[in-house]
Design a protein around this motif. Structure first.
Motif, short mmCIF file in Angstrom:
data_model
loop_
_atom_site.label_atom_id
_atom_site.label_comp_id
_atom_site.label_asym_id
_atom_site.label_seq_id
_atom_site.Cartn_x
_atom_site.Cartn_y
_atom_site.Cartn_z
N GLY A 103 32.69 30.86 40.21
CA GLY A 103 33.60 30.92 39.07
C GLY A 103 34.05 29.53 38.62
O GLY A 103 34.74 29.40 37.61
N LEU A 104 33.69 28.51 39.39
CA LEU A 104 34.13 27.14 39.08
C LEU A 104 33.11 26.51 38.13
O LEU A 104 31.97 26.24 38.51
N LYS A 105 33.55 26.27 36.91
CA LYS A 105 32.63 25.71 35.90
C LYS A 105 32.48 24.21 36.07
O LYS A 105 33.27 23.56 36.76
N TYR A 106 31.46 23.66 35.39
CA TYR A 106 31.31 22.21 35.31
C TYR A 106 32.55 21.65 34.62
O TYR A 106 33.05 22.21 33.67
N TYR A 107 33.06 20.54 35.13
CA TYR A 107 34.30 19.93 34.64
C TYR A 107 35.50 20.85 34.82
O TYR A 107 36.31 21.04 33.91
N ALA A 108 35.60 21.42 35.99
CA ALA A 108 36.77 22.20 36.37
C ALA A 108 37.13 21.82 37.79
O ALA A 108 36.29 21.35 38.55
N ALA A 151 36.53 19.96 42.82
CA ALA A 151 36.20 19.77 41.41
C ALA A 151 34.68 19.78 41.22
O ALA A 151 33.95 19.22 42.03
N ARG A 152 34.23 20.46 40.16
CA ARG A 152 32.80 20.46 39.89
C ARG A 152 32.50 19.31 38.92
O ARG A 152 32.30 19.51 37.72
N THR A 153 32.57 18.12 39.45
CA THR A 153 32.30 16.92 38.66
C THR A 153 31.43 16.00 39.49
O THR A 153 31.15 16.28 40.66
#
Lengths: 128, 374
Positions: free
Chosen positions: B169-174, B188-190
């Motif tokens: 559920g963790l999007k890119y840039y979240a 963080a998905r960064t």
């Protein structure tokens, strides 16, 4: 990084080249494992050409690694009689086999500086 | 400055792994553990583990935290939802770029700015100064966090085995708080590699345990520790700018080809923000007289262009290299360069780089050099 083990039959310059004992006045030259480790992955090698005259302590080519470019010096004065095409084609040989397949060029030695180091002296000088 | 370099919480671990260390912005950081090319390829095909604890964290809290950020930065921070992150910049009054940043919105009234290590103090000082008159608190959190990044296609699988967080559920840039290997972390998905991956902000005392847990979980799928050297080639292939190279105080975001990060349509502070007037002019200039353009160059030969080298056409200087390196993925030297608009189109013929006196031929290409398959 592994501890470089500097072959005892070679001699060394303070610019981190090694020099094999001359056979018929011809010596083989490369860079040490210590220098190869410090450079990181070598990606481009420019060697002197056969017939060039190289001078001890002077630039005769360049070694390019991921992060930087370094001058290649000749530890002796003389005429270049061979350049290692294998290392030009695959520069990573400098990293994987600095004292063997990664040799750089051969020189017909006209003059050799007096201050070349033994393996022990070089190990002390380079700290590895 | 003669102060001793700063050490991260993972310093002893890096040394035990035999890392080659380097000074980076006053920190002693791992440059590489073995071959930087192998580390690079591991991130592209498997996974890599990075210590990024030198990055600068600044926490901004309070009822007017978002008003302060909208005023201090060029982005429209009001539109960032809780749990999301935004790439943005902080500019000088004259529009020059002070730093590029990622801002995470952690709570309704809590934000975390992540600044480049070399600019952390500059950014902290600027945001603190710009906070005058706002009901918001600016806190230096550089010592509060260690930062570990796990990057590469295998990274979701590796992290999943160690966390309760909903990574799917963790999007890119979240970014969301959770636990990793039993300790609290902001997940963080960064990243800065062009791959899928995660950045984990942790208490420094937890860093070693998490690093070891990730190492163990990642070993079967080929995770390796990675240094700053491969991080630079990864971001270069991905066409990502680096402060001090592609971004400087002498360029506005419009000059850097990143004008899209500047939002003039802000709703807070009646649209006022630091640098607005200068940036409006820069935007106009960019319309009427295109500035030099940031392009990619791919070498036809094997010599590597480096920052500061001149880009030449017919013996005339038409640009300058900002970053260059041998690309492990392309197998050729690549570079980013600012080039006069007339020579910036992909495929432009006759472009060379002056490499120590010889003009080596290069192909002009659009950035990035590498884009991952999704």
């Amino acid at each position: 990084m592994s501890n470089a083990s500097n072959p005892t039959h070679l001699r060394y310059s303070k610019e981190h080249e090694w020099l094999s004992p001359a056979e018929d006045d011809v010596a083989t030259i490369g860079i040490t494992e210590h220098a190869a480790n410090a450079l990181g992955d070598v990606v481009y090698v420019q060697l002197p050409e056969v017939g060039d005259t190289v001078t001890a302590g002077e630039t005769c080519g360049e070694l390019e690694s991921t992060k930087s470019v370094s001058d290649l010096y000749s530890p002796v004065t003389g005429e270049v009689v061979a350049a290692n095409q294998d290392v030009v084609d695959d520069p990573s040989l400098v990293n994987t086999a600095p004292f063997e397949g990664g040799w750089l060029f051969k020189v017909r030695v006209a003059e050799e500086p007096k201050d070349l180091l033994s393996a022990d002296e070089y190990t002390a000088f380079s700290g590895s | 400055m003669s102060t001793a370099p700063r050490l991260t919480a993972l310093d002893a671990l890096h040394r035990s792994l035999g890392a080659t260390m380097t000074d980076f912005a006053g920190w002693d950081m791992p440059l590489r553990y073995g071959s930087e090319r192998d580390e690079h390829n591991a991130v592209r095909t498997k996974a890599g583990l990075f210590d990024l604890s030198h990055m600068g964290e600044i926490t901004v809290t309070g009822p007017q935290a978002v008003e302060l950020l909208d005023f201090a930065l060029v982005g429209n921070i009001s539109t960032v939802g809780v749990g999301r992150a935004r790439y943005t910049m902080i500019c000088q009054e004259d529009g020059g770029i002070l730093d590029d940043l990622i801002v995470y919105r952690l709570q309704e009234q809590e934000y975390m700015i992540v600044a480049n290590a070399s600019n952390a103090q500059v950014v902290l000082d600027a945001v603190t100064e710009r906070a005058a008159g706002f009901d918001a608190e600016v806190r230096d959190d550089r010592d509060a966090y260690a930062l570990i990044a796990v990057q590469g296609p295998e990274s979701p699988g590796i992290l999943k085995s160690l966390t309760d967080a909903d990574l799917d559920g963790l999007k890119y840039y979240a970014g969301l708080p959770g636990t990793v290997a039993g300790v609290p972390a902001l997940i963080a998905r960064t990243g800065y590699t062009g791959e899928d991956g995660f950045e984990l902000f942790l208490k420094p005392e937890h860093a070693e345990g998490v690093w070891k847990a990730l190492t163990e979980a990642g070993a079967p799928v080929g995770l390796v520790p990675c240094g700053l050297s491969c991080r630079d080639t990864l971001r270069l292939e991905a066409g990502m700018p680096l402060y001090g190279h592609e971004l400087t105080t002498s360029l506005t975001p419009f000059d850097a080809g990143l004008g899209r990060v500047v939002k003039f349509e802000k709703t807070t502070n009646e649209g006022r923000f630091v640098g607005r007037e200068a940036l409006e002019k820069a935007a106009e200039r960019a319309e009427t007289a295109p500035p030099r353009k940031l392009v990619g160059l791919i070498a036809e030969g094997r010599r590597v262009p480096r920052a500061g080298m001149q880009v030449v056409v017919d013996g005339q200087v038409v640009g300058e290299i900002t970053s260059g390196a041998p690309s492990p993925t392309l197998g050729k030297p690549i570079a980013m360069a600012y080039v006069d608009a007339a020579h910036a189109e992909p495929g432009t013929a006759g472009v060379g780089v002056d490499i120590r006196g010889t003009h080596e031929p290069y192909e002009v290409v659009a950035l990035p050099f590498y884009k991952r398959q999704k």
